[in-house]
Scaffold this motif. Sequence first.
Motif, PDB file in Angstrom:
ATOM      1  N   ARG A 134      35.715  33.745  22.170  1.00 52.23           N
ATOM      2  CA  ARG A 134      36.292  35.093  22.386  1.00 52.23           C
ATOM      3  C   ARG A 134      38.161  34.585  23.152  1.00 52.23           C
ATOM      4  O   ARG A 134      38.807  35.649  23.156  1.00 52.23           O
ATOM      5  N   GLY A 135      37.307  34.555  24.289  1.00 59.11           N
ATOM      6  CA  GLY A 135      38.388  34.623  25.510  1.00 59.11           C
ATOM      7  C   GLY A 135      39.281  33.964  25.192  1.00 59.11           C
ATOM      8  O   GLY A 135      39.832  34.535  25.657  1.00 59.11           O
ATOM      9  N   ALA A 136      38.429  32.690  24.910  1.00 56.44           N
ATOM     10  CA  ALA A 136      39.945  31.588  24.852  1.00 56.44           C
ATOM     11  C   ALA A 136      41.032  32.567  23.716  1.00 56.44           C
ATOM     12  O   ALA A 136      42.140  32.448  23.274  1.00 56.44           O
ATOM     13  N   LYS A 137      40.734  33.103  22.669  1.00 60.53           N
ATOM     14  CA  LYS A 137      41.911  33.992  21.553  1.00 60.53           C
ATOM     15  C   LYS A 137      42.387  34.967  22.230  1.00 60.53           C
ATOM     16  O   LYS A 137      43.176  34.837  21.605  1.00 60.53           O
ATOM     17  N   LEU A 138      41.350  35.423  23.033  1.00 62.91           N
ATOM     18  CA  LEU A 138      42.412  36.883  24.064  1.00 62.91           C
ATOM     19  C   LEU A 138      43.374  36.248  25.249  1.00 62.91           C
ATOM     20  O   LEU A 138      43.861  36.767  25.717  1.00 62.91           O
ATOM     21  N   GLN A 139      42.782  35.046  25.284  1.00 66.08           N
ATOM     22  CA  GLN A 139      43.301  34.199  26.323  1.00 66.08           C
ATOM     23  C   GLN A 139      43.123  35.018  27.853  1.00 66.08           C
ATOM     24  O   GLN A 139      44.015  35.421  28.416  1.00 66.08           O
ATOM     25  N   VAL A 140      42.262  35.437  27.851  1.00 70.51           N
ATOM     26  CA  VAL A 140      41.503  35.398  29.259  1.00 70.51           C
ATOM     27  C   VAL A 140      40.482  34.852  29.957  1.00 70.51           C
ATOM     28  O   VAL A 140      39.415  34.109  29.343  1.00 70.51           O
ATOM     29  N   GLU A 141      40.293  35.235  31.074  1.00 69.07           N
ATOM     30  CA  GLU A 141      39.256  34.047  31.987  1.00 69.07           C
ATOM     31  C   GLU A 141      37.877  34.730  31.530  1.00 69.07           C
ATOM     32  O   GLU A 141      37.405  35.729  30.878  1.00 69.07           O
ATOM     33  N   VAL A 142      36.879  33.762  31.177  1.00 65.77           N
ATOM     34  CA  VAL A 142      35.780  33.659  30.650  1.00 65.77           C
ATOM     35  C   VAL A 142      34.409  33.884  31.820  1.00 65.77           C
ATOM     36  O   VAL A 142      34.756  32.371  32.211  1.00 65.77           O
ATOM     37  N   LEU A 143      33.917  34.629  32.127  1.00 69.22           N
ATOM     38  CA  LEU A 143      32.969  33.787  33.600  1.00 69.22           C
ATOM     39  C   LEU A 143      31.267  34.081  32.574  1.00 69.22           C
ATOM     40  O   LEU A 143      30.921  35.246  32.450  1.00 69.22           O
ATOM     41  N   GLN A 144      30.627  32.641  32.742  1.00 73.15           N
ATOM     42  CA  GLN A 144      29.036  33.069  31.931  1.00 73.15           C
ATOM     43  C   GLN A 144      28.534  32.466  32.123  1.00 73.15           C
ATOM     44  O   GLN A 144      27.934  32.297  33.362  1.00 73.15           O
ATOM     45  N   GLY A 145      27.242  33.141  31.911  1.00 68.69           N
ATOM     46  CA  GLY A 145      25.976  32.704  31.947  1.00 68.69           C
ATOM     47  C   GLY A 145      25.236  33.130  33.902  1.00 68.69           C
ATOM     48  O   GLY A 145      24.712  33.011  34.628  1.00 68.69           O
ATOM     49  N   VAL A 146      26.068  34.883  34.123  1.00 63.71           N
ATOM     50  CA  VAL A 146      25.798  35.289  35.591  1.00 63.71           C
ATOM     51  C   VAL A 146      24.747  35.988  35.031  1.00 63.71           C
ATOM     52  O   VAL A 146      24.937  37.310  34.308  1.00 63.71           O
ATOM     53  N   SER A 147      23.816  35.805  36.702  1.00 65.29           N
ATOM     54  CA  SER A 147      23.017  36.602  36.809  1.00 65.29           C
ATOM     55  C   SER A 147      23.375  38.340  37.461  1.00 65.29           C
ATOM     56  O   SER A 147      22.835  38.520  37.443  1.00 65.29           O
TER      57      SER A 147
END
Length: 245
Positions: A134-147
Amino acid sequence: RRQDRAAQFQETGAFYVLRAAGFAASGHRFFGQVGLVEIDPARAIEIDTIREFELAELIAPLFDRAEIPALYGVDALVTDFDGVHTDDRVHVAEDGSESITANRSDGAGVARLRAAGIPMLILSAEENPVVAARGAKLQVEVLQGVSDKAAVLTDWAALTGIDLDRIAYLGNDLGDLPAMRIVGWPLAVADARPEVLAAARIVLTRRGGDGAVREAAELVLAANAPILTNPTAQALAKARAKSPA
Protein backbone atom coordinates in the motif's frame (compact mmCIF):
# COMPACT_ATOMS: atom_id res chain seq x y z
CA ARG A 1 -31.49 40.51 38.77
CA ARG A 2 -28.05 39.98 37.26
CA GLN A 3 -29.47 39.42 33.77
CA ASP A 4 -31.21 42.79 33.94
CA ARG A 5 -28.06 44.74 34.77
CA ALA A 6 -25.60 46.15 32.24
CA ALA A 7 -23.24 43.49 30.90
CA GLN A 8 -20.04 42.87 32.82
CA PHE A 9 -17.06 41.09 31.29
CA GLN A 10 -14.28 38.96 32.70
CA GLU A 11 -10.92 38.98 30.93
CA THR A 12 -9.98 35.47 29.77
CA GLY A 13 -7.12 36.34 27.41
CA ALA A 14 -5.69 39.26 25.49
CA PHE A 15 -3.23 40.53 22.92
CA TYR A 16 -1.20 43.52 24.08
CA VAL A 17 0.18 45.85 21.40
CA LEU A 18 1.45 49.03 22.99
CA ARG A 19 4.06 51.76 22.85
CA ALA A 20 6.75 51.80 25.53
CA ALA A 21 6.35 55.55 26.09
CA GLY A 22 2.61 55.24 26.74
CA PHE A 23 3.16 52.30 29.08
CA ALA A 24 5.80 54.23 31.04
CA ALA A 25 3.54 57.28 31.29
CA SER A 26 0.37 55.42 32.40
CA GLY A 27 1.99 52.74 34.50
CA HIS A 28 -0.35 50.02 33.21
CA ARG A 29 -1.25 48.33 29.93
CA PHE A 30 -4.82 49.63 29.65
CA PHE A 31 -4.18 52.94 27.91
CA GLY A 32 -5.00 54.24 24.47
CA GLN A 33 -7.52 52.15 22.54
CA VAL A 34 -8.82 48.97 24.16
CA GLY A 35 -10.97 46.58 22.09
CA LEU A 36 -13.30 43.88 23.36
CA VAL A 37 -14.21 40.57 21.68
CA GLU A 38 -17.00 38.67 23.40
CA ILE A 39 -16.70 34.86 23.35
CA ASP A 40 -18.98 31.96 24.22
CA PRO A 41 -19.18 31.77 28.05
CA ALA A 42 -18.95 27.97 27.81
CA ARG A 43 -15.42 28.36 26.43
CA ALA A 44 -14.35 31.01 28.94
CA ILE A 45 -12.97 28.71 31.62
CA GLU A 46 -10.27 29.95 33.95
CA ILE A 47 -7.85 27.09 34.64
CA ASP A 48 -5.97 27.75 37.87
CA THR A 49 -6.59 24.47 39.67
CA ILE A 50 -6.63 20.76 38.85
CA ARG A 51 -10.39 20.74 39.40
CA GLU A 52 -10.88 23.47 36.79
CA PHE A 53 -8.63 21.56 34.39
CA GLU A 54 -10.75 18.42 34.88
CA LEU A 55 -13.87 20.47 34.17
CA ALA A 56 -12.33 21.83 30.96
CA GLU A 57 -11.47 18.27 29.86
CA LEU A 58 -15.08 17.22 30.35
CA ILE A 59 -16.42 20.14 28.32
CA ALA A 60 -13.83 20.11 25.50
CA PRO A 61 -15.23 17.05 23.64
CA LEU A 62 -18.55 18.85 23.20
CA PHE A 63 -16.80 21.40 21.02
CA ASP A 64 -14.37 18.94 19.41
CA ARG A 65 -17.25 16.87 18.04
CA ALA A 66 -19.22 19.92 16.90
CA GLU A 67 -16.51 21.46 14.76
CA ILE A 68 -13.12 20.58 13.35
CA PRO A 69 -10.61 23.36 14.12
CA ALA A 70 -8.03 24.37 11.57
CA LEU A 71 -4.46 23.14 11.68
CA TYR A 72 -1.53 25.51 11.42
CA GLY A 73 2.23 25.10 11.41
CA VAL A 74 2.22 21.54 10.00
CA ASP A 75 5.10 20.36 7.82
CA ALA A 76 4.46 16.59 7.65
CA LEU A 77 1.77 13.95 8.14
CA VAL A 78 2.53 10.64 9.86
CA THR A 79 -0.08 7.91 10.15
CA ASP A 80 -0.63 4.50 11.62
CA PHE A 81 -1.83 1.89 9.12
CA ASP A 82 -4.32 -0.62 10.56
CA GLY A 83 -7.47 1.16 11.67
CA VAL A 84 -6.42 4.36 9.89
CA HIS A 85 -5.82 3.43 6.26
CA THR A 86 -8.11 0.44 6.87
CA ASP A 87 -11.22 -0.30 8.92
CA ASP A 88 -9.02 -2.53 11.11
CA ARG A 89 -10.31 -5.72 9.50
CA VAL A 90 -8.13 -8.20 7.63
CA HIS A 91 -9.11 -10.82 5.05
CA VAL A 92 -7.33 -14.16 5.57
CA ALA A 93 -7.19 -16.68 2.74
CA GLU A 94 -6.93 -20.47 3.14
CA ASP A 95 -3.18 -20.32 2.54
CA GLY A 96 -2.79 -17.81 5.36
CA SER A 97 -2.17 -14.80 3.12
CA GLU A 98 -3.76 -11.57 4.23
CA SER A 99 -5.37 -8.69 2.37
CA ILE A 100 -7.07 -5.45 3.33
CA THR A 101 -9.55 -3.04 1.80
CA ALA A 102 -8.19 0.44 1.03
CA ASN A 103 -10.04 3.66 0.26
CA ARG A 104 -9.37 5.38 -3.08
CA SER A 105 -10.36 8.69 -1.52
CA ASP A 106 -7.45 8.32 0.90
CA GLY A 107 -5.14 7.68 -2.04
CA ALA A 108 -6.31 10.87 -3.73
CA GLY A 109 -5.59 12.85 -0.57
CA VAL A 110 -2.09 11.40 -0.29
CA ALA A 111 -1.47 12.23 -3.95
CA ARG A 112 -2.33 15.85 -3.24
CA LEU A 113 0.14 15.88 -0.35
CA ARG A 114 2.86 14.52 -2.64
CA ALA A 115 2.06 17.11 -5.30
CA ALA A 116 2.38 19.84 -2.66
CA GLY A 117 5.75 18.47 -1.53
CA ILE A 118 4.52 17.68 2.00
CA PRO A 119 6.30 14.63 3.48
CA MET A 120 4.24 11.68 4.68
CA LEU A 121 5.20 8.57 6.62
CA ILE A 122 3.28 5.38 7.46
CA LEU A 123 4.42 4.07 10.84
CA SER A 124 3.10 0.58 11.56
CA ALA A 125 3.60 -1.86 14.40
CA GLU A 126 2.44 -4.64 12.07
CA GLU A 127 5.02 -6.10 9.68
CA ASN A 128 3.11 -7.32 6.67
CA PRO A 129 3.72 -7.24 2.89
CA VAL A 130 0.31 -5.63 2.42
CA VAL A 131 1.48 -2.54 4.32
CA ALA A 132 4.54 -2.20 2.11
CA ALA A 133 2.41 -2.75 -0.98
CA ARG A 134 0.00 0.00 0.00
CA GLY A 135 2.87 2.36 0.79
CA ALA A 136 4.42 1.65 -2.61
CA LYS A 137 1.07 2.32 -4.27
CA LEU A 138 0.76 5.63 -2.44
CA GLN A 139 4.46 6.42 -3.06
CA VAL A 140 5.09 7.25 0.59
CA GLU A 141 7.72 6.06 3.04
CA VAL A 142 6.78 3.09 5.26
CA LEU A 143 8.41 1.93 8.50
CA GLN A 144 7.08 -1.43 9.73
CA GLY A 145 7.46 -3.64 12.77
CA VAL A 146 7.83 -0.59 15.01
CA SER A 147 7.37 -1.38 18.70
CA ASP A 148 8.38 2.08 19.98
CA LYS A 149 6.69 4.56 17.68
CA ALA A 150 7.80 7.60 19.68
CA ALA A 151 11.49 6.68 19.39
CA VAL A 152 11.30 5.86 15.68
CA LEU A 153 9.30 9.01 14.95
CA THR A 154 11.84 11.11 16.86
CA ASP A 155 14.67 9.63 14.76
CA TRP A 156 12.72 10.20 11.52
CA ALA A 157 12.03 13.82 12.46
CA ALA A 158 15.73 14.39 13.15
CA LEU A 159 16.75 12.82 9.83
CA THR A 160 14.24 14.89 7.84
CA GLY A 161 14.90 18.10 9.76
CA ILE A 162 11.23 18.49 10.69
CA ASP A 163 10.37 19.66 14.21
CA LEU A 164 8.12 17.27 16.12
CA ASP A 165 5.95 20.27 16.99
CA ARG A 166 5.24 20.66 13.26
CA ILE A 167 4.17 17.05 12.65
CA ALA A 168 0.58 15.78 12.57
CA TYR A 169 0.18 12.15 13.66
CA LEU A 170 -3.01 10.26 12.88
CA GLY A 171 -3.76 7.22 15.05
CA ASN A 172 -6.54 4.99 16.32
CA ASP A 173 -5.27 2.60 19.01
CA LEU A 174 -3.22 2.43 22.20
CA GLY A 175 0.05 1.81 20.38
CA ASP A 176 -0.25 5.26 18.81
CA LEU A 177 -0.37 7.14 22.11
CA PRO A 178 3.43 7.50 22.61
CA ALA A 179 3.81 9.07 19.16
CA MET A 180 0.75 11.28 19.62
CA ARG A 181 2.16 12.68 22.85
CA ILE A 182 5.36 14.00 21.26
CA VAL A 183 3.97 15.74 18.17
CA GLY A 184 2.39 19.15 17.85
CA TRP A 185 -0.79 17.85 16.22
CA PRO A 186 -2.08 14.50 17.49
CA LEU A 187 -5.11 13.46 15.41
CA ALA A 188 -7.57 10.59 15.88
CA VAL A 189 -9.96 8.85 13.51
CA ALA A 190 -13.61 9.07 14.51
CA ASP A 191 -13.78 5.45 15.69
CA ALA A 192 -10.52 5.47 17.66
CA ARG A 193 -10.13 4.04 21.15
CA PRO A 194 -11.45 6.34 23.93
CA GLU A 195 -7.90 6.86 25.21
CA VAL A 196 -6.80 8.00 21.75
CA LEU A 197 -9.80 10.30 21.37
CA ALA A 198 -8.89 11.92 24.69
CA ALA A 199 -5.25 12.40 23.62
CA ALA A 200 -6.09 13.91 20.23
CA ARG A 201 -5.93 17.61 19.56
CA ILE A 202 -8.38 17.05 16.70
CA VAL A 203 -10.85 14.17 16.27
CA LEU A 204 -11.74 13.66 12.61
CA THR A 205 -15.28 13.12 11.35
CA ARG A 206 -14.29 10.09 9.24
CA ARG A 207 -13.64 6.56 10.48
CA GLY A 208 -10.53 4.52 9.73
CA GLY A 209 -10.62 3.16 6.18
CA ASP A 210 -13.52 5.49 5.36
CA GLY A 211 -11.71 8.61 4.23
CA ALA A 212 -9.93 9.55 7.47
CA VAL A 213 -6.55 9.85 5.74
CA ARG A 214 -8.11 12.05 3.06
CA GLU A 215 -9.64 14.28 5.74
CA ALA A 216 -6.30 14.59 7.54
CA ALA A 217 -4.53 15.34 4.26
CA GLU A 218 -7.03 18.09 3.47
CA LEU A 219 -6.45 19.67 6.89
CA VAL A 220 -2.68 19.63 6.37
CA LEU A 221 -3.05 21.09 2.88
CA ALA A 222 -5.29 23.85 4.22
CA ALA A 223 -2.69 24.63 6.89
CA ASN A 224 -0.08 25.01 4.16
CA ALA A 225 -2.26 26.94 1.71
CA PRO A 226 -0.57 30.34 2.37
CA ILE A 227 2.86 28.77 1.76
CA LEU A 228 1.77 26.83 -1.32
CA THR A 229 0.44 29.97 -3.00
CA ASN A 230 3.04 32.53 -1.89
CA PRO A 231 6.46 32.50 -3.67
CA THR A 232 8.23 34.24 -0.78
CA ALA A 233 6.77 31.83 1.76
CA GLN A 234 7.79 28.93 -0.49
CA ALA A 235 11.39 30.16 -0.56
CA LEU A 236 11.47 30.52 3.23
CA ALA A 237 10.02 27.04 3.67
CA LYS A 238 12.64 25.55 1.35
CA ALA A 239 15.43 27.35 3.18
CA ARG A 240 14.16 26.03 6.52
CA ALA A 241 13.94 22.50 5.11
CA LYS A 242 17.60 22.67 3.99
CA SER A 243 18.86 23.97 7.32
CA PRO A 244 20.59 21.41 9.59
CA ALA A 245 18.36 19.60 12.10
